[in-house]
Motif scaffolding. Structure first.
Motif, mmCIF file in Angstrom:
data_model
loop_
_atom_site.group_PDB
_atom_site.id
_atom_site.type_symbol
_atom_site.label_atom_id
_atom_site.label_comp_id
_atom_site.label_asym_id
_atom_site.label_seq_id
_atom_site.Cartn_x
_atom_site.Cartn_y
_atom_site.Cartn_z
ATOM 1 N N GLU A 98 -17.045 -13.406 -24.603
ATOM 2 C CA GLU A 98 -18.365 -13.862 -24.175
ATOM 3 C C GLU A 98 -18.309 -14.016 -22.663
ATOM 4 O O GLU A 98 -17.665 -14.925 -22.133
ATOM 5 C CB GLU A 98 -18.716 -15.194 -24.842
ATOM 6 C CG GLU A 98 -18.972 -15.083 -26.333
ATOM 7 C CD GLU A 98 -19.373 -16.411 -26.945
ATOM 8 O OE1 GLU A 98 -19.591 -17.389 -26.176
ATOM 9 O OE2 GLU A 98 -19.452 -16.488 -28.169
ATOM 10 N N MET A 99 -18.970 -13.120 -21.950
ATOM 11 C CA MET A 99 -18.838 -13.038 -20.503
ATOM 12 C C MET A 99 -19.743 -14.055 -19.801
ATOM 13 O O MET A 99 -20.759 -14.499 -20.363
ATOM 14 C CB MET A 99 -19.182 -11.626 -20.037
ATOM 15 C CG MET A 99 -18.340 -10.536 -20.704
ATOM 16 S SD MET A 99 -16.547 -10.726 -20.417
ATOM 17 C CE MET A 99 -16.455 -10.391 -18.644
ATOM 18 N N PRO A 100 -19.399 -14.441 -18.568
ATOM 19 C CA PRO A 100 -20.220 -15.413 -17.830
ATOM 20 C C PRO A 100 -21.646 -14.925 -17.594
ATOM 21 O O PRO A 100 -22.565 -15.740 -17.442
ATOM 22 C CB PRO A 100 -19.475 -15.565 -16.495
ATOM 23 C CG PRO A 100 -18.106 -15.066 -16.726
ATOM 24 C CD PRO A 100 -18.195 -14.040 -17.816
ATOM 25 N N GLU A 101 -21.816 -13.591 -17.575
ATOM 26 C CA GLU A 101 -23.151 -13.030 -17.353
ATOM 27 C C GLU A 101 -24.033 -13.123 -18.584
ATOM 28 O O GLU A 101 -25.216 -12.773 -18.535
ATOM 29 C CB GLU A 101 -23.024 -11.576 -16.898
ATOM 30 C CG GLU A 101 -22.292 -11.401 -15.566
ATOM 31 C CD GLU A 101 -20.781 -11.486 -15.685
ATOM 32 O OE1 GLU A 101 -20.120 -11.541 -14.628
ATOM 33 O OE2 GLU A 101 -20.256 -11.484 -16.826
ATOM 34 N N GLY A 102 -23.465 -13.550 -19.730
ATOM 35 C CA GLY A 102 -24.254 -13.754 -20.935
ATOM 36 C C GLY A 102 -24.088 -12.690 -21.994
ATOM 37 O O GLY A 102 -24.582 -12.858 -23.114
ATOM 38 N N ASP A 103 -23.409 -11.597 -21.685
ATOM 39 C CA ASP A 103 -23.222 -10.553 -22.687
ATOM 40 C C ASP A 103 -21.873 -10.724 -23.373
ATOM 41 O O ASP A 103 -21.028 -11.512 -22.946
ATOM 42 C CB ASP A 103 -23.341 -9.159 -22.067
ATOM 43 C CG ASP A 103 -22.398 -8.953 -20.891
ATOM 44 O OD1 ASP A 103 -21.982 -9.952 -20.281
ATOM 45 O OD2 ASP A 103 -22.081 -7.786 -20.578
ATOM 46 N N GLU A 104 -21.684 -9.978 -24.456
ATOM 47 C CA GLU A 104 -20.434 -10.021 -25.207
ATOM 48 C C GLU A 104 -19.838 -8.629 -25.247
ATOM 49 O O GLU A 104 -20.534 -7.646 -25.537
ATOM 50 C CB GLU A 104 -20.670 -10.533 -26.634
ATOM 51 C CG GLU A 104 -19.380 -10.673 -27.440
ATOM 52 C CD GLU A 104 -19.607 -11.243 -28.832
ATOM 53 O OE1 GLU A 104 -19.181 -12.380 -29.084
ATOM 54 O OE2 GLU A 104 -20.219 -10.520 -29.653
ATOM 55 N N LEU A 105 -18.536 -8.540 -24.962
ATOM 56 C CA LEU A 105 -17.816 -7.282 -25.005
ATOM 57 C C LEU A 105 -16.768 -7.348 -26.092
ATOM 58 O O LEU A 105 -16.178 -8.403 -26.337
ATOM 59 C CB LEU A 105 -17.154 -6.992 -23.656
ATOM 60 C CG LEU A 105 -18.081 -6.933 -22.438
ATOM 61 C CD1 LEU A 105 -17.269 -6.680 -21.172
ATOM 62 C CD2 LEU A 105 -19.145 -5.859 -22.609
ATOM 63 N N LEU A 106 -16.520 -6.214 -26.748
ATOM 64 C CA LEU A 106 -15.549 -6.147 -27.841
ATOM 65 C C LEU A 106 -14.527 -5.054 -27.552
ATOM 66 O O LEU A 106 -14.855 -4.001 -27.003
ATOM 67 C CB LEU A 106 -16.245 -5.854 -29.168
ATOM 68 C CG LEU A 106 -17.305 -6.845 -29.646
ATOM 69 C CD1 LEU A 106 -17.921 -6.359 -30.946
ATOM 70 C CD2 LEU A 106 -16.694 -8.227 -29.837
ATOM 71 N N SER A 107 -13.302 -5.313 -27.940
ATOM 72 C CA SER A 107 -12.217 -4.350 -27.781
ATOM 73 C C SER A 107 -11.431 -4.264 -29.080
ATOM 74 O O SER A 107 -11.089 -5.292 -29.668
ATOM 75 C CB SER A 107 -11.286 -4.787 -26.630
ATOM 76 O OG SER A 107 -10.167 -3.930 -26.540
ATOM 77 N N THR A 108 -11.153 -3.066 -29.527
ATOM 78 C CA THR A 108 -10.365 -2.889 -30.748
ATOM 79 C C THR A 108 -8.978 -2.359 -30.394
ATOM 80 O O THR A 108 -8.788 -1.685 -29.380
ATOM 81 C CB THR A 108 -11.038 -1.907 -31.718
ATOM 82 O OG1 THR A 108 -11.173 -0.627 -31.077
ATOM 83 C CG2 THR A 108 -12.404 -2.416 -32.134
ATOM 84 N N ALA A 109 -8.017 -2.664 -31.232
ATOM 85 C CA ALA A 109 -6.654 -2.181 -31.014
ATOM 86 C C ALA A 109 -5.891 -2.211 -32.330
ATOM 87 O O ALA A 109 -6.275 -2.893 -33.283
ATOM 88 C CB ALA A 109 -5.934 -3.018 -29.954
ATOM 89 N N THR A 110 -4.790 -1.475 -32.349
ATOM 90 C CA THR A 110 -3.881 -1.437 -33.490
ATOM 91 C C THR A 110 -2.460 -1.550 -32.969
ATOM 92 O O THR A 110 -2.091 -0.878 -32.001
ATOM 93 C CB THR A 110 -4.050 -0.130 -34.274
ATOM 94 O OG1 THR A 110 -5.394 -0.033 -34.754
ATOM 95 C CG2 THR A 110 -3.092 -0.088 -35.457
ATOM 96 N N LEU A 111 -1.665 -2.400 -33.612
ATOM 97 C CA LEU A 111 -0.271 -2.581 -33.227
ATOM 98 C C LEU A 111 0.639 -2.320 -34.414
ATOM 99 O O LEU A 111 0.281 -2.616 -35.552
ATOM 100 C CB LEU A 111 -0.023 -4.011 -32.721
ATOM 101 C CG LEU A 111 -0.740 -4.442 -31.446
ATOM 102 C CD1 LEU A 111 -0.386 -5.890 -31.126
ATOM 103 C CD2 LEU A 111 -0.391 -3.530 -30.274
ATOM 104 N N ARG A 112 1.820 -1.805 -34.135
ATOM 105 C CA ARG A 112 2.844 -1.583 -35.151
ATOM 106 C C ARG A 112 3.937 -2.649 -35.001
ATOM 107 O O ARG A 112 4.486 -2.836 -33.909
ATOM 108 C CB ARG A 112 3.447 -0.184 -34.998
ATOM 109 C CG ARG A 112 4.582 0.136 -35.957
ATOM 110 C CD ARG A 112 4.072 0.414 -37.374
ATOM 111 N NE ARG A 112 5.180 0.798 -38.240
ATOM 112 C CZ ARG A 112 5.577 2.059 -38.425
ATOM 113 N NH1 ARG A 112 4.982 3.055 -37.799
ATOM 114 N NH2 ARG A 112 6.585 2.324 -39.240
ATOM 115 N N PHE A 113 4.217 -3.346 -36.073
ATOM 116 C CA PHE A 113 5.279 -4.355 -36.100
ATOM 117 C C PHE A 113 6.462 -3.770 -36.864
ATOM 118 O O PHE A 113 6.517 -3.835 -38.084
ATOM 119 C CB PHE A 113 4.787 -5.634 -36.770
ATOM 120 C CG PHE A 113 3.781 -6.415 -35.955
ATOM 121 C CD1 PHE A 113 4.154 -7.577 -35.301
ATOM 122 C CD2 PHE A 113 2.464 -5.986 -35.849
ATOM 123 C CE1 PHE A 113 3.239 -8.303 -34.550
ATOM 124 C CE2 PHE A 113 1.535 -6.707 -35.101
ATOM 125 C CZ PHE A 113 1.925 -7.866 -34.450
#
Length: 257
Positions: free
Chosen positions: A199-214
């Motif tokens: 949730e950014m200070p400018e009021g919008d929301e950004l999303l990021s996806t990722a995948t990790l291998r354990f």
């Protein structure tokens, strides 16, 4: 509905700033900085160097450093760091590392976990072996799956505030705060999918996806040895604790043979 971008925290300038504010110097950086002295010479490769926090510190310590990363926005931030002019920055992947050019190769900040497929991971290790001189050292970190670290990451109902530095022109003392969270969206056979929310200070929301291998310790060991390394040490924490103790890590030290 907000559109998610894959690995946006490395590829979008606004989120790169958040990443840097979240990830400041820590015991992991001390560990890798110390390990970089153990190679046969001063030439260090920092693969997946990101915004260059450790990379410029390695150069300041007297190493001849090359930082390679596939994310433009992260490299742009790295090049702006004080001391960045002492580093050779390369926009690319492990395949772009010149053969026989390095005495030490580092992968920090769990970069190794982004190589999810076994053939991709094997290819990266082969590239690093080719980039190192005989006797060169490979050092990297990967989370021990037995620790199940992803279960402790912030959920959408548990926001983690990140305070950003004031940009030029902002009114002094007016803090910018980003509310961050994480949602696990999949878990299977050592692979964890997740979405990061901002949730950014400018009021919008950004999303990021990722995948990790354990990868478990036995798989990590086997993959490193298959790539032409002699595995010297595996630690469980930044103070060189045994595996299963310390910080829930698998800290690998191997030598090119």
């Amino acid at each position: 509905m907000h559109t998610a971008t894959h690995q946006a925290e490395f590829r979008e300038a606004r989120l790169v700033e958040v990443y840097d504010a979240q990830n400041t110097w820590g015991p992991d950086d001390d560990y890798f900085l110390a390990r970089a002295t153990e190679g046969p010479g001063p030439r260090v490769l920092d693969l997946g160097c990101g915004t260059g926090r450790l990379t410029v510190a390695l150069a300041a310590a007297g190493h001849h450093v090359t930082g390679i990363d596939p994310a433009d926005a992260s490299l742009d931030a790295a090049r702006r760091r004080p001391g960045a002019e002492a580093v050779t920055w390369v926009h690319g992947t492990s395949a772009d590392a010149p053969a026989g050019a390095f005495d030490v190769a580092l992968m920090t900040s769990h970069v190794a976990q982004f190589f999810v497929a076994d053939d991709e991971w094997a290819g990266v290790l082969a590239d690093l072996r080719a980039a190192l001189v005989p006797g060169g050292i490979l050092v990297f970190d990967t989370r021990d799956p037995r620790d199940r670290a992803w279960e402790s990451w912030h959920t959408p109902d548990e926001r983690d505030p990140v305070v950003l530095s004031d940009p030029p022109g902002d009114r002094p003392g007016e803090a910018r705060v980003v509310q961050t969270w994480c949602e696990i969206t999949g878990e299977r056979d050592g692979v964890v999918d997740f979405t990061l929310g901002y949730e950014m200070p400018e009021g919008d929301e950004l999303l990021s996806t990722a995948t990790l291998r354990f990868r478990p310790e036995d798989e990590v060991r086997a993959s490193v040895e298959a790539a032409g390394f002699a595995l010297e040490q595996v630690f469980g924490g930044w103070r060189c604790e045994p595996v299963g103790e310390g910080a829930g890590e698998l800290l690998v030290v191997a030598r090119a043979v």
